[in-house]
Design a protein around this motif. Structure first.
Motif, PDB file in Angstrom:
ATOM      1  N   VAL A 118      -8.880  19.482  21.320  1.00 39.82           N
ATOM      2  CA  VAL A 118      -9.656  20.524  21.981  1.00 39.82           C
ATOM      3  C   VAL A 118      -8.817  21.800  22.050  1.00 39.82           C
ATOM      4  N   ASP A 119      -9.435  22.912  21.735  1.00 41.68           N
ATOM      5  CA  ASP A 119      -8.786  24.222  21.768  1.00 41.68           C
ATOM      6  C   ASP A 119      -8.537  24.615  23.218  1.00 41.68           C
ATOM      7  N   GLY A 120      -7.275  24.810  23.588  1.00 40.83           N
ATOM      8  CA  GLY A 120      -6.903  25.143  24.956  1.00 40.83           C
ATOM      9  C   GLY A 120      -7.298  26.534  25.397  1.00 40.83           C
ATOM     10  N   THR A 121      -7.775  27.376  24.471  1.00 40.08           N
ATOM     11  CA  THR A 121      -8.167  28.743  24.825  1.00 40.08           C
ATOM     12  C   THR A 121      -9.670  28.876  25.046  1.00 40.08           C
ATOM     13  N   MET A 122     -10.379  27.760  25.117  1.00 38.62           N
ATOM     14  CA  MET A 122     -11.838  27.795  25.220  1.00 38.62           C
ATOM     15  C   MET A 122     -12.360  28.189  26.598  1.00 38.62           C
ATOM     16  N   GLY A 123     -11.542  28.105  27.611  1.00 34.43           N
ATOM     17  CA  GLY A 123     -11.988  28.446  28.957  1.00 34.43           C
ATOM     18  C   GLY A 123     -13.061  27.511  29.461  1.00 34.43           C
ATOM     19  N   ILE A 149      -4.452  18.880  23.341  1.00 35.47           N
ATOM     20  CA  ILE A 149      -4.865  20.245  23.674  1.00 35.47           C
ATOM     21  C   ILE A 149      -4.076  21.189  22.783  1.00 35.47           C
ATOM     22  N   THR A 150      -4.782  21.859  21.881  1.00 38.27           N
ATOM     23  CA  THR A 150      -4.137  22.778  20.954  1.00 38.27           C
ATOM     24  C   THR A 150      -4.255  24.210  21.472  1.00 38.27           C
ATOM     25  N   LYS A 151      -3.414  25.064  20.976  1.00 34.10           N
ATOM     26  CA  LYS A 151      -3.459  26.493  21.279  1.00 34.10           C
ATOM     27  C   LYS A 151      -3.368  26.788  22.772  1.00 34.10           C
ATOM     28  N   SER A 152      -2.699  25.962  23.508  1.00 38.91           N
ATOM     29  CA  SER A 152      -2.506  26.164  24.941  1.00 38.91           C
ATOM     30  C   SER A 152      -1.130  26.804  25.114  1.00 38.91           C
ATOM     31  N   TYR A 153      -1.102  28.109  25.279  1.00 39.85           N
ATOM     32  CA  TYR A 153       0.136  28.860  25.137  1.00 39.85           C
ATOM     33  C   TYR A 153       0.940  29.041  26.421  1.00 39.85           C
ATOM     34  N   SER A 154       0.302  29.146  27.562  1.00 38.66           N
ATOM     35  CA  SER A 154       1.050  29.382  28.796  1.00 38.66           C
ATOM     36  C   SER A 154       1.075  28.117  29.649  1.00 38.66           C
ATOM     37  N   VAL A 155       2.058  28.044  30.525  1.00 35.55           N
ATOM     38  CA  VAL A 155       2.178  26.883  31.413  1.00 35.55           C
ATOM     39  C   VAL A 155       0.943  26.773  32.305  1.00 35.55           C
TER      40      VAL A 155
END
Length: 167
Positions: free
Chosen positions: A104-109, A135-141
């Motif tokens: 799952v794309d972590g930037t999906m909100g 969880i992919t593309k989850s950039y910040s803590v």
């Protein structure tokens, strides 16, 4: 068993190919990269170095997006069963799914939860198989912690939530 089999399910552009490259490493990707089986809805990747087979559910790729969700889900299940049966008939003992990665794309909100619910509808076909939420593309803590909490909430009400591992 020759190899462990990981079924990877995710929407288009979630980063599955990047994940596969990360698991196998760039060198093995260059030498052993690409579909190795003749199943229309699956891309199957192996490495000569790592005893692992990654089965990518291609029916979640853009060319199949116009199909209703139920048809896509049945396409995945039927394709994996077809692959498993063909391996069994060829005498291979490594014909079962050993692990499922839900990517799952972590930037999906706000869409993150609904996407994860939709992807998890496929898993009852493999009731005893452990599931890892990737969880992919989850950039910040902060974003990562929020995504992990949402993923845990999605599975909290399910009977088999003990087989889910969120990473």
């Amino acid at each position: 068993m020759e190899r462990g089999n990981v079924l990877v399910i995710g929407n288009p552009e979630v980063g599955i190919k990047t994940l596969i490259r990360a698991v196998f490493g760039e060198e093995s990707v260059e030498t052993g990269w690409g579909p190795i089986d003749d199943i229309d809805e699956l891309d199957i990747y192996e490495s000569e170095i790592i005893p692992l087979r990654i089965i990518d559910a291609v029916c979640y790729k853009p060319s199949f997006v116009i199909e209703p969700p139920f048809i896509k889900e049945q396409r995945v299940i039927n394709s994996v069963k077809k692959w498993s049966n063909s391996r069994y008939k060829e005498g291979h003992k490594d014909n079962q799914i050993n692990l499922i990665w839900l990517c799952v794309d972590g930037t999906m909100g706000k869409e993150f939860t609904e996407t994860l619910k939709n992807l998890s509808r496929l898993t009852p076909a493999w009731e005893s198989v452990p599931i890892v939420v990737v969880i992919t593309k989850s950039y910040s803590v902060g974003e990562r912690e929020k995504n992990i909490e949402m993923a845990n909430n999605v599975f909290a009400d399910q009977k088999n939530h003990q087989r889910i591992c969120v990473k």
